[in-house]
Scaffold this active site. Structure first.
Site, PDB file in Angstrom:
ATOM      1  N   GLY A  90       0.840  -1.205   0.000  1.00 29.96           N
ATOM      2  CA  GLY A  90       0.000   0.000   0.000  1.00 29.96           C
ATOM      3  C   GLY A  90       0.867   1.245   0.000  1.00 29.96           C
ATOM      4  O   GLY A  90       2.060   1.188   0.281  1.00 29.96           O
ATOM      5  N   GLY A  92       2.628   3.810   1.367  1.00 30.57           N
ATOM      6  CA  GLY A  92       3.096   4.138   2.716  1.00 30.57           C
ATOM      7  C   GLY A  92       3.650   5.544   2.806  1.00 30.57           C
ATOM      8  O   GLY A  92       3.828   6.092   3.892  1.00 30.57           O
ATOM      9  N   LYS A 113       4.712  11.943  -3.656  1.00 31.77           N
ATOM     10  CA  LYS A 113       5.511  10.874  -3.052  1.00 31.77           C
ATOM     11  C   LYS A 113       6.413  11.479  -1.981  1.00 31.77           C
ATOM     12  O   LYS A 113       7.156  12.422  -2.259  1.00 31.77           O
ATOM     13  CB  LYS A 113       6.347  10.200  -4.152  1.00 31.77           C
ATOM     14  CG  LYS A 113       7.172   9.013  -3.688  1.00 31.77           C
ATOM     15  CD  LYS A 113       7.788   8.304  -4.880  1.00 31.77           C
ATOM     16  CE  LYS A 113       8.692   7.149  -4.440  1.00 31.77           C
ATOM     17  NZ  LYS A 113       9.312   6.482  -5.604  1.00 31.77           N
ATOM     18  N   GLY A 126       6.990   7.807   6.101  1.00 30.81           N
ATOM     19  CA  GLY A 126       6.173   8.463   5.075  1.00 30.81           C
ATOM     20  C   GLY A 126       6.914   9.518   4.277  1.00 30.81           C
ATOM     21  O   GLY A 126       6.330  10.200   3.442  1.00 30.81           O
ATOM     22  N   ARG A 183      -1.251  -1.699 -10.430  1.00 28.13           N
ATOM     23  CA  ARG A 183      -0.090  -2.574 -10.578  1.00 28.13           C
ATOM     24  C   ARG A 183      -0.519  -4.020 -10.466  1.00 28.13           C
ATOM     25  O   ARG A 183      -1.647  -4.306 -10.034  1.00 28.13           O
ATOM     26  CB  ARG A 183       0.952  -2.265  -9.505  1.00 28.13           C
ATOM     27  CG  ARG A 183       0.313  -1.563  -8.357  1.00 28.13           C
ATOM     28  CD  ARG A 183       1.157  -1.162  -7.204  1.00 28.13           C
ATOM     29  NE  ARG A 183       0.941   0.254  -6.863  1.00 28.13           N
ATOM     30  CZ  ARG A 183       1.914   1.101  -6.588  1.00 28.13           C
ATOM     31  NH1 ARG A 183       3.151   0.689  -6.564  1.00 28.13           N
ATOM     32  NH2 ARG A 183       1.647   2.347  -6.314  1.00 28.13           N
ATOM     33  N   ASP A 252       4.710  -5.240  -7.122  1.00 25.82           N
ATOM     34  CA  ASP A 252       4.038  -3.969  -6.813  1.00 25.82           C
ATOM     35  C   ASP A 252       4.622  -2.831  -7.641  1.00 25.82           C
ATOM     36  O   ASP A 252       4.058  -1.747  -7.679  1.00 25.82           O
ATOM     37  CB  ASP A 252       4.149  -3.635  -5.322  1.00 25.82           C
ATOM     38  CG  ASP A 252       5.583  -3.567  -4.852  1.00 25.82           C
ATOM     39  OD1 ASP A 252       6.273  -4.599  -4.924  1.00 25.82           O
ATOM     40  OD2 ASP A 252       6.020  -2.482  -4.429  1.00 25.82           O
ATOM     41  N   ASN A 253       5.733  -3.098  -8.296  1.00 28.74           N
ATOM     42  CA  ASN A 253       6.346  -2.062  -9.124  1.00 28.74           C
ATOM     43  C   ASN A 253       6.150  -2.328 -10.611  1.00 28.74           C
ATOM     44  O   ASN A 253       6.795  -1.703 -11.436  1.00 28.74           O
ATOM     45  CB  ASN A 253       7.838  -1.934  -8.790  1.00 28.74           C
ATOM     46  CG  ASN A 253       8.065  -1.453  -7.368  1.00 28.74           C
ATOM     47  OD1 ASN A 253       7.194  -0.811  -6.788  1.00 28.74           O
ATOM     48  ND2 ASN A 253       9.207  -1.760  -6.801  1.00 28.74           N
TER      49      ASN A 253
HETATM   50  P1  AMP Z   1       9.074   0.621  -2.866  1.00 25.30           P
HETATM   51  O1  AMP Z   1      10.337  -0.083  -2.539  1.00 25.30           O
HETATM   52  O2  AMP Z   1       9.234   2.093  -3.102  1.00 25.30           O
HETATM   53  O3  AMP Z   1       8.303  -0.043  -3.962  1.00 25.30           O
HETATM   54  O4  AMP Z   1       8.175   0.549  -1.552  1.00 25.30           O
HETATM   55  C1  AMP Z   1       7.750  -0.634  -0.972  1.00 25.30           C
HETATM   56  C2  AMP Z   1       6.760  -0.352   0.118  1.00 25.30           C
HETATM   57  O5  AMP Z   1       7.371   0.335   1.203  1.00 25.30           O
HETATM   58  C3  AMP Z   1       5.560   0.481  -0.302  1.00 25.30           C
HETATM   59  O6  AMP Z   1       4.439   0.013   0.396  1.00 25.30           O
HETATM   60  C4  AMP Z   1       5.962   1.863   0.155  1.00 25.30           C
HETATM   61  O7  AMP Z   1       4.851   2.698   0.359  1.00 25.30           O
HETATM   62  C5  AMP Z   1       6.665   1.542   1.471  1.00 25.30           C
HETATM   63  N1  AMP Z   1       7.623   2.585   1.866  1.00 25.30           N
HETATM   64  C6  AMP Z   1       8.831   2.861   1.313  1.00 25.30           C
HETATM   65  N2  AMP Z   1       9.430   3.873   1.950  1.00 25.30           N
HETATM   66  C7  AMP Z   1       8.588   4.270   2.934  1.00 25.30           C
HETATM   67  C8  AMP Z   1       8.646   5.280   3.949  1.00 25.30           C
HETATM   68  N3  AMP Z   1       9.692   6.099   4.078  1.00 25.30           N
HETATM   69  N4  AMP Z   1       7.592   5.372   4.784  1.00 25.30           N
HETATM   70  C9  AMP Z   1       6.527   4.560   4.678  1.00 25.30           C
HETATM   71  N5  AMP Z   1       6.425   3.597   3.755  1.00 25.30           N
HETATM   72  C10 AMP Z   1       7.443   3.449   2.893  1.00 25.30           C
HETATM   73 MG    MG Z   2       6.751   0.350  -5.034  1.00 33.51          MG
END
Ligand code: AMP
Ligand code: MG
Length: 485
Positions: A90, A92, A113, A126, A183, A252-253
């Protein structure tokens, strides 16, 4: 429309899905929003061109301190397989403001973002760092101008706050623009946490939004699987064409619209080697340059698994249909990959033996660690690369055979044109990206802006781009890229 609205024209079709797919969530305000880079051309295209001359509005709206008129902020729910393991994820740290309908009638997600915590943040803060958001801005714009489907970047706004990383860094919010953020993981989520009707609704939604020509198919789930597969094959072939390594091809990507997105540890390859990987966490090379097609196939099988229960009431038939679909991947990919390689070599009309020509060149390039971009640019210029590879008699023989094949092309202009369009002069070389980011974080945006400008014309050959034609010796050996920083 009042001029202060800047042309925002939001719709919220995703928020019309069942409640399970999202949570309402406003961005968290930041201390001191300051625009670091703003994409005027993109703003114009989106119909919010007047924002370009309103720095104050850019900062407060794209930093998350104020909502643009008509925004209805939400965090999207999704799951995903990360390095092969299923996880609930989700948004985040990303918040969808809505879907901007452009003057041309196109629909784009506008997402912030790094906009603060959401119900999906788990232990995360976040937030995002200035350096990583500038990196995404740069890489996505580079891909866009290379002609490769991608999410885009409207702006990066520094938050004036620190984010606690190793070491502590400046925070920033990226405004990301994408055809959607649906996705493979959205479908995995629907299957696991929704019910069958949620999966069906999502399928219909995805088809209507991205593939309206396939709406009304006899088996919508199968139609979606097939079109996503075709789009992904085309996308991965494009990545391979320019030496792009996504770096974190978790499900998810992988986008349903077939765009490159979620620029984390991505990088461009210098020396040709299919094993090339830069991501600090990809110790096994799962997402290495030469594995990307296999991983796309794997991810599509995950999508197939999520869609399977609604393909056909006859379970056996459903399984058979889905298998047959997924099994087409290898042929589809091989066919498109060779066509792309023929394009790089100017072979408008290819013959069966040309496959060998391609394979032999890549083998030689790998043996001599030839620079991928430079080698193909040299061929495009009908020259030999300035590389050790030229000292190999096998390469000389290869070069002669290729020159001969090029001569045999009936339409020479078309052949040269094809090479021009397939082989970039400029890619976002690792050392240039890092130098630009380092300067930017230290407060000097000039190298960043210059690099963005240079990458806007990646195919234009002025014959004098030494900085873009090689990487400093040894640079890549210790080069690491990072994920969610
Ligand atoms: P990603 O590696 O960018 O595809 O992120 C994988 C998951 O980690 C997703 O659910 C993101 O929303 C969450 N996420 C990554 N960085 C953060 C952060 N700094 N705070 C909260 N959630 C994060
Ligand atoms: Mg992602």
């Amino acid at each position: 429309m009042p001029s202060s609205s800047h042309g925002w024209n939001f719709d919220h079709s995703y928020a019309g899905l069942p409640d399970v797919f999202f949570r309402e969530q406003a961005p968290s305000p930041v201390t001191q929003p300051e625009v670091v880079v703003f994409n005027e051309a993109l703003a114009e295209e989106l119909g919010i061109g007047s924002l370009s001359s309103d720095l104050q509005a850019q900062a407060v709206l794209l930093g998350g301190n104020q909502l643009p008129p008509g925004a209805q902020p939400i965090a999207q729910a999704y799951a995903g397989h990360q390095f092969g393991h299923f996880t609930m994820l989700g948004d985040g740290r990303a918040i969808l403001l809505g879907e901007q309908i452009t003057p041309a009638g196109q629909r784009f997600d506008i997402q912030l973002k790094g906009a603060g915590r959401t119900p999906f943040s788990r232990r995360g803060d976040g937030r995002a760092t200035l350096s990583s958001m500038l990196r995404e801005y740069l890489m996505s714009e580079a891909m866009y101008h290379l002609g490769i489907p991608t999410s885009r970047s409207l702006a990066v706004v520094a938050t004036g706050e620190q984010v606690y990383r190793q070491p502590i860094q400046t925070g920033a919010v990226l405004s990301r623009v994408a055809s959607s953020h649906l996705r493979v993981g959205t479908f995995e989520f629907a299957k696991r946490f929704g019910d069958e009707s949620a999966v069906r609704i999502l399928i219909d939604y995805a088809l209507a939004r991205h593939y309206p020509e396939r709406v009304g198919s006899e088996r919508p789930a199968l139609a979606l699987l097939e079109v996503v597969m075709e789009k992904q094959v085309a996308l991965i072939v494009n990545w391979l064409r320019v030496g792009f390594i996504h770096g974190v091809m978790n499900t998810d990507n992988m986008g349903i619209a077939g765009e490159t997105f979620d620029y984390g540890p991505c990088a461009f390859m210098n020396a040709y080697d299919p094993k090339t990987v830069f991501s600090s966490i990809d110790t096994q090379g799962r997402y290495a340059y030469g594995h990307q097609a296999r991983i796309a196939h794997w991810n599509l099988a995950v999508l197939a698994g999520a869609l399977l229960p609604v393909v056909d009431p006859d379970e056996e038939l459903a399984l058979e249909l889905v298998r047959a679909s997924i099994d087409r991947f290898a042929d589809l990919f091989t066919e498109s990959w060779f066509r792309m390689m023929f394009d790089k070599l100017g072979l408008v009309i290819a013959q069966p033996s040309d496959r060998k020509l391609v394979e032999e060149l890549l083998l030689l390039m790998r043996t001599h660690q030839a620079d991928f971009t430079h080698t193909f640019l040299a061929l495009r210029r009908e020259q030999q690369p300035e590389e050790a590879i030229t000292e190999d008699p096998d390469f000389q023989q290869w070069f002669e055979r290729w020159t001969q094949r090029l001569k045999e092309q009936t339409d020479r202009t078309a052949a040269l044109d094809l090479m021009t369009r397939s082989n970039p002069v400029r890619i976002a070389r690792n050392h240039l990206v890092e130098a630009a980011l380092e300067a930017a974080v230290a407060g000097n945006m000039q190298p960043f802006h210059q690099l963005v400008r240079d990458l806007q014309q990646p195919y234009r050959d002025t014959g004098e781009e030494p900085a873009f034609q090689s990487a400093p010796a040894g640079f890549d050996e210790g080069y690491k890229t990072y994920c969610g920083t």
